[in-house]
Design a protein around this motif. Structure first.
Motif, PDB file in Angstrom:
ATOM      1  N   MET A 272       0.926  -1.033  -0.187  1.00 16.71           N
ATOM      2  CA  MET A 272      -0.042  -0.131   0.090  1.00 16.71           C
ATOM      3  C   MET A 272       1.111   1.069   0.231  1.00 16.71           C
ATOM      4  SD  MET A 272      -2.779   1.182   2.692  1.00 16.71           S
ATOM      5  CE  MET A 272      -4.499   0.852   2.083  1.00 16.71           C
ATOM      6  N   LEU A 273       0.574   2.375  -0.730  1.00 19.83           N
ATOM      7  CA  LEU A 273       1.220   3.202  -0.710  1.00 19.83           C
ATOM      8  C   LEU A 273       1.392   4.223   0.316  1.00 19.83           C
ATOM      9  CD1 LEU A 273       2.625   5.399  -2.918  1.00 19.83           C
ATOM     10  CD2 LEU A 273       0.564   6.580  -3.113  1.00 19.83           C
ATOM     11  N   ILE A 274       0.381   4.333   1.393  1.00 18.70           N
ATOM     12  CA  ILE A 274       0.598   5.063   2.432  1.00 18.70           C
ATOM     13  C   ILE A 274       1.468   4.435   3.678  1.00 18.70           C
ATOM     14  CG2 ILE A 274      -0.970   6.183   4.350  1.00 18.70           C
ATOM     15  CD1 ILE A 274      -1.278   7.280   1.653  1.00 18.70           C
ATOM     16  N   SER A 275       1.356   3.129   3.679  1.00 15.84           N
ATOM     17  CA  SER A 275       2.410   2.397   4.685  1.00 15.84           C
ATOM     18  C   SER A 275       3.557   2.065   4.403  1.00 15.84           C
ATOM     19  CB  SER A 275       1.598   1.106   4.798  1.00 15.84           C
ATOM     20  OG  SER A 275       1.664   0.074   3.778  1.00 15.84           O
ATOM     21  N   ASP A 276       4.092   2.306   3.133  1.00 16.02           N
ATOM     22  CA  ASP A 276       5.411   2.353   2.669  1.00 16.02           C
ATOM     23  C   ASP A 276       5.932   3.628   2.413  1.00 16.02           C
ATOM     24  OD1 ASP A 276       7.857   1.277   1.982  1.00 16.02           O
ATOM     25  OD2 ASP A 276       7.189   0.471   0.158  1.00 16.02           O
ATOM     26  N   SER A 277       6.872   4.043   3.050  1.00 16.38           N
ATOM     27  CA  SER A 277       7.351   5.577   2.934  1.00 16.38           C
ATOM     28  C   SER A 277       8.331   5.768   1.736  1.00 16.38           C
ATOM     29  CB  SER A 277       8.140   5.756   4.180  1.00 16.38           C
ATOM     30  OG  SER A 277       9.364   5.117   4.331  1.00 16.38           O
ATOM     31  N   MET A 278       8.790   5.054   1.269  1.00 13.88           N
ATOM     32  CA  MET A 278       9.630   5.188  -0.025  1.00 13.88           C
ATOM     33  C   MET A 278       8.769   5.618  -1.410  1.00 13.88           C
ATOM     34  SD  MET A 278      12.637   5.291   0.729  1.00 13.88           S
ATOM     35  CE  MET A 278      13.508   5.436  -0.745  1.00 13.88           C
ATOM     36  N   PRO A 279       7.724   4.746  -1.644  1.00 13.13           N
ATOM     37  CA  PRO A 279       7.046   5.245  -2.734  1.00 13.13           C
ATOM     38  C   PRO A 279       6.473   6.461  -2.610  1.00 13.13           C
ATOM     39  CG  PRO A 279       6.630   2.915  -2.266  1.00 13.13           C
ATOM     40  CD  PRO A 279       7.436   3.649  -1.299  1.00 13.13           C
ATOM     41  N   LEU A 280       5.803   6.904  -1.351  1.00  9.31           N
ATOM     42  CA  LEU A 280       5.389   8.059  -1.019  1.00  9.31           C
ATOM     43  C   LEU A 280       6.375   9.244  -1.037  1.00  9.31           C
ATOM     44  CD1 LEU A 280       2.521   9.538  -0.101  1.00  9.31           C
ATOM     45  CD2 LEU A 280       3.247   9.110   2.377  1.00  9.31           C
ATOM     46  N   LEU A 281       7.396   8.977  -0.658  1.00  9.70           N
ATOM     47  CA  LEU A 281       8.670  10.098  -0.775  1.00  9.70           C
ATOM     48  C   LEU A 281       8.864  10.334  -2.358  1.00  9.70           C
ATOM     49  CD1 LEU A 281      10.593  11.416   0.706  1.00  9.70           C
ATOM     50  CD2 LEU A 281      12.336   9.528   0.571  1.00  9.70           C
ATOM     51  N   TRP A 282       9.057   9.472  -2.897  1.00 16.64           N
ATOM     52  CA  TRP A 282       9.046   9.643  -4.452  1.00 16.64           C
ATOM     53  C   TRP A 282       8.004  10.167  -5.033  1.00 16.64           C
ATOM     54  CZ3 TRP A 282      13.654   9.866  -7.062  1.00 16.64           C
ATOM     55  CH2 TRP A 282      14.509   9.153  -6.674  1.00 16.64           C
ATOM     56  N   LEU A 283       6.730   9.891  -4.598  1.00 15.57           N
ATOM     57  CA  LEU A 283       5.569  10.680  -5.135  1.00 15.57           C
ATOM     58  C   LEU A 283       5.677  12.059  -4.848  1.00 15.57           C
ATOM     59  CD1 LEU A 283       3.125  10.110  -7.085  1.00 15.57           C
ATOM     60  CD2 LEU A 283       2.095   9.697  -4.765  1.00 15.57           C
ATOM     61  N   SER A 284       5.913  12.549  -3.672  1.00 13.86           N
ATOM     62  CA  SER A 284       5.975  13.725  -3.035  1.00 13.86           C
ATOM     63  C   SER A 284       7.074  14.459  -3.736  1.00 13.86           C
ATOM     64  CB  SER A 284       5.835  13.911  -1.636  1.00 13.86           C
ATOM     65  OG  SER A 284       7.054  13.402  -1.282  1.00 13.86           O
ATOM     66  N   TYR A 285       8.149  13.844  -4.112  1.00 12.32           N
ATOM     67  CA  TYR A 285       9.344  14.360  -4.750  1.00 12.32           C
ATOM     68  C   TYR A 285       8.858  14.774  -6.193  1.00 12.32           C
ATOM     69  CZ  TYR A 285      14.179  15.470  -6.395  1.00 12.32           C
ATOM     70  OH  TYR A 285      15.071  16.110  -6.944  1.00 12.32           O
ATOM     71  N   LEU A 286       8.087  14.072  -6.746  1.00 15.74           N
ATOM     72  CA  LEU A 286       7.984  14.113  -8.075  1.00 15.74           C
ATOM     73  C   LEU A 286       6.904  15.213  -8.365  1.00 15.74           C
ATOM     74  CD1 LEU A 286       7.823  13.115 -11.056  1.00 15.74           C
ATOM     75  CD2 LEU A 286       5.842  11.834 -10.522  1.00 15.74           C
ATOM     76  N   ALA A 287       5.881  15.467  -7.472  1.00 13.56           N
ATOM     77  CA  ALA A 287       4.888  16.360  -7.322  1.00 13.56           C
ATOM     78  C   ALA A 287       5.576  17.910  -7.190  1.00 13.56           C
ATOM     79  CB  ALA A 287       3.972  16.097  -6.404  1.00 13.56           C
ATOM     80  N   LEU A 288       6.758  17.894  -6.257  1.00 13.05           N
ATOM     81  CA  LEU A 288       7.371  19.047  -5.880  1.00 13.05           C
ATOM     82  C   LEU A 288       8.250  19.445  -7.115  1.00 13.05           C
ATOM     83  CD1 LEU A 288       7.950  18.901  -2.128  1.00 13.05           C
ATOM     84  CD2 LEU A 288       6.340  20.586  -3.087  1.00 13.05           C
TER      85      LEU A 288
END
Length: 142
Positions: free
Chosen positions: A1-17
């Motif tokens: 799940m995207l929310i429970s794993d921090s690395m995909p969420l980190l990459w997604l937020s980096y991509l958005a920013l």
């Protein structure tokens, strides 16, 4: 799940920013002609999006953590930690990303120029006719 794993969420937020940075940067240099605008935006995109490997040492007895991060982050942290090996590798990848971004920006400019050659020629002829000294143009009522 995207929310429970921090690395995909980190990459997604980096991509958005980074997309926010690219769009606002592109819009802030819209006074430049298209070729330098695309090349500068490509340079920034290449610097932001080029990945590099890193290794973090952990406590005694544990295996080091290895992963991927943006090359600009890896080179910045390696510079601050005086890790010349990691800095050299990340800097090469950073320069490679910048070069690829500039090349892709120039290719995009060339592709768009070939797609709309007639419109650019009309703009150039209109600019030349406006700036021709010594010729008076009469107003036209249409």
């Amino acid at each position: 799940m995207l929310i429970s794993d921090s690395m995909p969420l980190l990459w997604l937020s980096y991509l958005a920013l980074s997309l926010v940075v690219l769009v606002t940067g592109y819009l802030s240099i819209r006074w430049l002609p298209r070729l330098p605008r695309f090349m500068i935006t490509g340079l920034v995109a290449g610097v932001l999006w080029m990945p590099a490997e890193f290794t973090l040492s952990r406590l005694e007895g544990q295996a080091p953590y290895e992963g991927l991060a943006p090359a600009v982050v890896v080179s910045g942290i390696a510079f601050l930690q005086h890790a010349s090996g990691a800095f050299g590798t990340a800097l090469v990848l950073l320069l490679l990303g910048a070069g690829l971004g500039v090349a892709l920006g120039a290719l995009l400019w060339g592709w768009l120029r070939q797609r709309h050659p007639k419109a650019e020629r009309e703009v150039e002829t209109n600019e030349r006719s406006r700036s021709a000294p010594g010729q008076r143009r009469e107003p036209m009522v249409g």
